[in-house]
Scaffold this motif. Sequence first.
Motif, PDB file in Angstrom:
ATOM      1  N   ASN A 613      30.716  -3.423  38.498  1.00  0.00           N
ATOM      2  CA  ASN A 613      30.657  -3.668  39.946  1.00  0.00           C
ATOM      3  C   ASN A 613      29.237  -3.899  40.439  1.00  0.00           C
ATOM      4  O   ASN A 613      29.024  -4.605  41.430  1.00  0.00           O
ATOM      5  N   SER A 614      28.250  -3.299  39.768  1.00  0.00           N
ATOM      6  CA  SER A 614      26.867  -3.368  40.254  1.00  0.00           C
ATOM      7  C   SER A 614      26.031  -4.417  39.538  1.00  0.00           C
ATOM      8  O   SER A 614      24.848  -4.585  39.852  1.00  0.00           O
ATOM      9  N   GLY A 615      26.604  -5.100  38.552  1.00  0.00           N
ATOM     10  CA  GLY A 615      25.839  -6.086  37.808  1.00  0.00           C
ATOM     11  C   GLY A 615      25.001  -5.485  36.700  1.00  0.00           C
ATOM     12  O   GLY A 615      24.031  -6.103  36.237  1.00  0.00           O
ATOM     13  N   GLY A 616      25.357  -4.298  36.253  1.00  0.00           N
ATOM     14  CA  GLY A 616      24.635  -3.648  35.166  1.00  0.00           C
ATOM     15  C   GLY A 616      25.442  -3.673  33.882  1.00  0.00           C
ATOM     16  O   GLY A 616      26.326  -4.517  33.689  1.00  0.00           O
ATOM     17  N   LYS A 617      25.159  -2.707  33.009  1.00  0.00           N
ATOM     18  CA  LYS A 617      25.825  -2.649  31.725  1.00  0.00           C
ATOM     19  C   LYS A 617      25.854  -1.207  31.254  1.00  0.00           C
ATOM     20  O   LYS A 617      24.904  -0.453  31.488  1.00  0.00           O
ATOM     21  N   GLY A 618      26.944  -0.795  30.605  1.00  0.00           N
ATOM     22  CA  GLY A 618      27.079   0.569  30.129  1.00  0.00           C
ATOM     23  C   GLY A 618      26.656   0.707  28.670  1.00  0.00           C
ATOM     24  O   GLY A 618      26.825  -0.220  27.867  1.00  0.00           O
ATOM     25  N   TYR A 619      26.101   1.862  28.344  1.00  0.00           N
ATOM     26  CA  TYR A 619      25.674   2.160  26.981  1.00  0.00           C
ATOM     27  C   TYR A 619      26.124   3.574  26.618  1.00  0.00           C
ATOM     28  O   TYR A 619      26.156   4.468  27.480  1.00  0.00           O
ATOM     29  N   GLU A 625      19.786   1.315  21.510  1.00  0.00           N
ATOM     30  CA  GLU A 625      18.689   0.489  20.991  1.00  0.00           C
ATOM     31  C   GLU A 625      18.460  -0.749  21.852  1.00  0.00           C
ATOM     32  O   GLU A 625      17.320  -1.213  22.018  1.00  0.00           O
ATOM     33  N   ASP A 626      19.541  -1.316  22.377  1.00  0.00           N
ATOM     34  CA  ASP A 626      19.420  -2.544  23.159  1.00  0.00           C
ATOM     35  C   ASP A 626      19.053  -2.283  24.619  1.00  0.00           C
ATOM     36  O   ASP A 626      18.751  -3.233  25.349  1.00  0.00           O
ATOM     37  N   LEU A 627      19.092  -1.030  25.038  1.00  0.00           N
ATOM     38  CA  LEU A 627      18.870  -0.721  26.451  1.00  0.00           C
ATOM     39  C   LEU A 627      17.476  -1.142  26.906  1.00  0.00           C
ATOM     40  O   LEU A 627      17.319  -1.847  27.919  1.00  0.00           O
ATOM     41  N   ASP A 630      17.062  -4.990  26.839  1.00  0.00           N
ATOM     42  CA  ASP A 630      17.760  -5.661  27.947  1.00  0.00           C
ATOM     43  C   ASP A 630      16.998  -5.524  29.252  1.00  0.00           C
ATOM     44  O   ASP A 630      16.927  -6.469  30.048  1.00  0.00           O
ATOM     45  N   LEU A 631      16.433  -4.351  29.494  1.00  0.00           N
ATOM     46  CA  LEU A 631      15.691  -4.135  30.743  1.00  0.00           C
ATOM     47  C   LEU A 631      14.412  -4.965  30.779  1.00  0.00           C
ATOM     48  O   LEU A 631      14.060  -5.552  31.809  1.00  0.00           O
ATOM     49  N   ILE A 632      13.709  -5.010  29.650  1.00  0.00           N
ATOM     50  CA  ILE A 632      12.435  -5.733  29.616  1.00  0.00           C
ATOM     51  C   ILE A 632      12.649  -7.241  29.730  1.00  0.00           C
ATOM     52  O   ILE A 632      11.874  -7.950  30.383  1.00  0.00           O
ATOM     53  N   ASN A 633      13.720  -7.744  29.121  1.00  0.00           N
ATOM     54  CA  ASN A 633      13.946  -9.190  29.093  1.00  0.00           C
ATOM     55  C   ASN A 633      14.762  -9.710  30.271  1.00  0.00           C
ATOM     56  O   ASN A 633      14.980 -10.927  30.375  1.00  0.00           O
ATOM     57  N   ASP A 634      15.203  -8.839  31.133  1.00  0.00           N
ATOM     58  CA  ASP A 634      16.007  -9.266  32.278  1.00  0.00           C
ATOM     59  C   ASP A 634      15.087  -9.856  33.349  1.00  0.00           C
ATOM     60  O   ASP A 634      14.218  -9.169  33.905  1.00  0.00           O
ATOM     61  N   ASN A 635      15.260 -11.143  33.624  1.00  0.00           N
ATOM     62  CA  ASN A 635      14.391 -11.835  34.587  1.00  0.00           C
ATOM     63  C   ASN A 635      14.595 -11.369  36.023  1.00  0.00           C
ATOM     64  O   ASN A 635      13.772 -11.674  36.889  1.00  0.00           O
ATOM     65  N   ARG A 636      15.664 -10.666  36.289  1.00  0.00           N
ATOM     66  CA  ARG A 636      15.882 -10.163  37.649  1.00  0.00           C
ATOM     67  C   ARG A 636      14.858  -9.098  38.021  1.00  0.00           C
ATOM     68  O   ARG A 636      14.651  -8.814  39.208  1.00  0.00           O
TER      69      ARG A 636
END
Length: 677
Positions: A613-619, A625-627, A630-636
């Motif tokens: 719903n918020s445009g995020g992702k669950g881990y 490891e990908d968390l 994903d945060l560093i490479n997210d252009n938003r």
Amino acid sequence: MDSQTIIYIILSGIVALSLAIFQYKHKKKSMSKLNMLFSFLRFLTVFSILLLLVNPKFEQVRFSVEKPNLVIAIDNSSSIKHLNQSNQAVALVEELSGNDKLNDKFNVDLYTFGESLNSSDSVTFVENQTNINNAFKQLSQIYRETTSPTLIITDGNQTYGNDYQYASSTYKQSIYPVILGDTVTYTDLKIQQLNVNRYAYLKNRFPVEVILVYNGNKTVNSQFLVTKGNTTVYSESVSFSKENNSKIVNFTLPSNSVGVSSYKATIVPIDYEKNKVNNSKNFAVEVIDQKTKIAIVSDFLHPDLGALKKSIESNEQRSVVFLNSKEAISQINDFQLIIINQPDYRFKGLYEAINKDNKNHFTISGTKTNLSFLNKNNLSFSNEITNQTENYQAELNTGYTPFIVDDIDFESFPPLNSNYGRVSFTIPFESILNKTINGIATEEPLLVTYETNGRREGVLFGENIWQWRAQSYVNSKSFNQFDDFIGKLIQYLASNKRKNRLNVDYESFYNGSSNIIIKAEFFDKNYVFDTRETLNISVTDNISKETKTFPLILKNNNFQVDLSSLPPSEYSFTVKATHENISKSGTFQILEYNVEQQFLNANVTKLQQLATNSGGKGYFVNNTEDLVSDLINDNRFASIQKSNKNIIPLIEWKYLLIIIALSLGLEWFIRKYNGLI
């Protein structure tokens, strides 16, 4: 800088140069090197002064880089420890907060939450309640205008509050749940919910409703038991299967003795159950031997009547009967309190009966009240008759002393419609609420109580109190606060007990997961609230005989102590004043129940839905490891360069003053040195 200012600067330069040349060349046919130096210094001085008069403005642009925030919120409730996830949660927080790449890209902010949100990185996993939705609500106030992706490290098990999976409607940030726990489904029997009234009446039976739930694939049989001490008071055989995995058990229990009766409901666990804590639940009922009967007397329908009945009967100790002014006269002795709604001349016989029997009563005065009749038949106060009405809001009188009144945000309540004009009292009274108009205090009472001739009376000078109950629900999502306020008012007015200098407000029993707050008031000999007194409470565990003493802290208009740290048991207490020989005792019971230990798994479904719903992702906590990547490479979540443009007037440039002082000083010194002065 506009063209007009540039022209003024050029003219200033021409004027300054002309004056300098005129002063040092007018009397001489040629310019020596010394005179040229003097001309230059004079030009510099005059030009600087003229520049100050023109006062041109310059633009100063500064650039800064603003990093996005990375919010890390850690679930600090005891369910994390119960699911054996505390070590993994702490390790993850240390890893994330110490990650150089994350710190280079984000401003990392750490929070913990349980019942409320706290700015801290210290986790203890001891909080007894979890309100995830409230954490998002508070974060939305902090990060409303910024880019702040949010990591929430939790098992997703919320014990109270609104459903958090829809928090993205108010919290406009990307949410990344880190799920503590697993998705393995364990075979489990549990008591999902137990519903019972808080009060019951002597020589009666009270209903109990229990919802039992089974998680598993096989057909199982068990026994549901209710015990009181070592005695089984109810039992029933129950069976479950994969298809029929829930059962509602309804039964009644007798109330044979006055006081608090404690019970334990248990569904017998099957052999291979992992969590047996949720198989039992303690509950209690306070048995009373008398019900307070209250009559609401009115000759016309009004929404206030229904609102009062709902509020009063929210306490099972009280019942309300509606009567008209004629019916009430013959039945007056059946009630402990008479509530009179907007009386007129038809109430003359009722007032005569009230005065004859000296009955406690509560009068509601509104726009349909006959003030002339009320002035003639009530000797305690009189209304100024103006034949005009006004809307008044309420302001709490914090100095009210007969009983403890909590501020339930009265100032946010809609105004009541009341008769305009002063009210004069012939006897001492105490005001609970005062009138205000548009936030301006009028010093006029809106709700008062007083005692006269051995009876208690109250007056509400306004109608439409039903809107207050509705607004209270809007404010707190519950009617409880308003109903408790009305309940205290009714309890005071329905009683003829003598006023005490020390009053203690407490419940007969508390659930183990709730806050245990005991409040007290202390008055001096003139019954004025005394803030100078020091109150202490001695609490004794009736089972272990251990005694602890706590100070009561002055808060608003009462003293309070938080006893939430006490373990479940039966307690007796004494509140004692330090400087005077005044004390008050009582008993209460804390029921053993930890709502945080009722869970076997993480609530993966809701957390994944929250992320979607918020445009995020669950881990999952074991797969993060990908968390970071994903945060560093997210252009938003890119850093933003901001420019700050300031308009600076020349008069604020301090160096120009230094130039003027230096040029004048050099000119004087050189002239003096050469004997020209």
